[in-house]
Design an enzyme around this catalytic site. Structure first.
Site, mmCIF file in Angstrom:
data_model
loop_
_atom_site.group_PDB
_atom_site.id
_atom_site.type_symbol
_atom_site.label_atom_id
_atom_site.label_comp_id
_atom_site.label_asym_id
_atom_site.label_seq_id
_atom_site.Cartn_x
_atom_site.Cartn_y
_atom_site.Cartn_z
ATOM 1 N N ASN A 50 -1.233 6.870 1.286
ATOM 2 C CA ASN A 50 -1.263 7.379 -0.091
ATOM 3 C C ASN A 50 -2.552 8.167 -0.305
ATOM 4 O OD1 ASN A 50 -2.550 4.817 0.006
ATOM 5 N ND2 ASN A 50 -2.277 4.460 -2.167
ATOM 6 N N ILE A 51 -2.411 9.240 -1.080
ATOM 7 C CA ILE A 51 -3.528 10.151 -1.347
ATOM 8 C C ILE A 51 -3.601 10.328 -2.868
ATOM 9 C CG2 ILE A 51 -4.504 12.433 -0.895
ATOM 10 C CD1 ILE A 51 -2.617 12.562 1.593
ATOM 11 N N GLU A 52 -4.584 9.681 -3.469
ATOM 12 C CA GLU A 52 -4.682 9.709 -4.937
ATOM 13 C C GLU A 52 -5.509 10.895 -5.410
ATOM 14 O OE1 GLU A 52 -5.848 5.724 -6.130
ATOM 15 O OE2 GLU A 52 -3.830 4.986 -5.644
ATOM 16 N N CYS A 61 2.481 9.375 -2.429
ATOM 17 C CA CYS A 61 2.673 8.083 -1.762
ATOM 18 C C CYS A 61 2.640 8.252 -0.243
ATOM 19 C CB CYS A 61 4.029 7.495 -2.130
ATOM 20 S SG CYS A 61 4.168 6.930 -3.824
ATOM 21 N N GLU A 63 4.736 7.171 1.971
ATOM 22 C CA GLU A 63 6.033 7.524 2.560
ATOM 23 C C GLU A 63 6.266 9.024 2.481
ATOM 24 O OE1 GLU A 63 5.277 5.236 0.327
ATOM 25 O OE2 GLU A 63 6.720 3.618 0.233
ATOM 26 N N CYS A 99 8.613 3.427 -3.754
ATOM 27 C CA CYS A 99 8.899 3.757 -5.157
ATOM 28 C C CYS A 99 10.181 4.599 -5.229
ATOM 29 C CB CYS A 99 7.718 4.502 -5.778
ATOM 30 S SG CYS A 99 7.663 6.253 -5.350
ATOM 31 N N CYS A 102 10.038 8.177 -3.730
ATOM 32 C CA CYS A 102 10.092 8.190 -2.253
ATOM 33 C C CYS A 102 11.502 7.895 -1.750
ATOM 34 C CB CYS A 102 9.089 7.189 -1.681
ATOM 35 S SG CYS A 102 7.379 7.725 -1.892
HETATM 36 N N1 THU Z 1 2.233 3.847 -3.421
HETATM 37 C C1 THU Z 1 2.659 4.290 -2.207
HETATM 38 O O1 THU Z 1 1.916 4.965 -1.469
HETATM 39 N N2 THU Z 1 3.922 3.987 -1.824
HETATM 40 C C2 THU Z 1 4.790 3.258 -2.579
HETATM 41 O O2 THU Z 1 5.948 3.184 -2.236
HETATM 42 C C3 THU Z 1 4.309 2.558 -3.774
HETATM 43 C C4 THU Z 1 3.053 3.104 -4.350
HETATM 44 C C5 THU Z 1 0.857 4.186 -3.832
HETATM 45 C C6 THU Z 1 0.763 5.177 -4.964
HETATM 46 C C7 THU Z 1 -0.588 4.838 -5.538
HETATM 47 O O3 THU Z 1 -1.583 5.528 -4.802
HETATM 48 C C8 THU Z 1 -0.752 3.351 -5.267
HETATM 49 O O4 THU Z 1 0.192 3.013 -4.275
HETATM 50 C C9 THU Z 1 -0.549 2.474 -6.470
HETATM 51 O O5 THU Z 1 0.644 2.750 -7.103
#
Ligand code: THU
Length: 145
Positions: A50-52, A61, A63, A99, A102
């Site tokens: 994940n890259i915020e 996300c 995935e 999520c 994804c």
């Molecule tokens: N996140 C994912 O990378 N994959 C998922 O399927 C669920 C959520 C990440 C998004 C965000 O950076 C962090 O988890 C919290 O929601």
């Protein structure tokens, strides 16, 4: 949960790659780190994390990172994805389901009855679902063909 049709060594290897991809997570806002490892039918594996973002909504996300890396390299057919996620300060202790966004991206490229989603807590501890189980009656490319 559906019957496993990958061999156990492949599953464990993919779980391990997701856990290793998680180490690269950029998650300074949620502190929730996720890694994914996507197995293409070619045998290639694409890792994602994940890259915020400070503006929050551009966050990607793990995935989708893996899918977009793969598709941008010319891969469009996939067998399975392993996902491992949990709070930054701890080892992964829960199963982290993908999520909805994804799941929809998976629906674009994968056969929902065949594509395997491996939720991994560790190399040894995982659960496997098909995309159809996690996205029943999903809307996909066939619907607009
Ligand atoms: N996140 C994912 O990378 N994959 C998922 O399927 C669920 C959520 C990440 C998004 C965000 O950076 C962090 O988890 C919290 O929601």
């Amino acid at each position: 949960m559906k019957e496993i049709n990958m061999n156990e060594t492949d599953i464990k290897k993919l779980a391990e790659r997701a856990l290793s991809a998680r180490e690269k997570a950029y998650a300074p806002y949620s502190m929730f780190r996720v890694g994914a490892a996507l197995l293409a039918k070619s045998g290639n594996i694409y890792e994602g994390c994940n890259i915020e973002n400070a503006a929050y909504t551009p966050t990607n996300c793990a995935e989708r990172t893996a899918f977009f890396k793969a598709v941008s390299e010319g891969e469009c057919e996939f067998t399975a994805i392993a996902v491992a996620g949990g709070a930054q300060s701890a080892a992964v202790k829960d199963f982290c389901p993908p999520c909805g966004v994804c799941r929809q991206v998976m629906m674009e490229f994968c056969n929902p009855q065949e594509f395997q989603i491996i939720l991994a807590q560790s190399r040894e501890n995982y659960r496997i679902f098909t995309l159809e189980e996690l996205l029943p009656m999903g809307f996909g490319p066939d619907h607009i063909a």
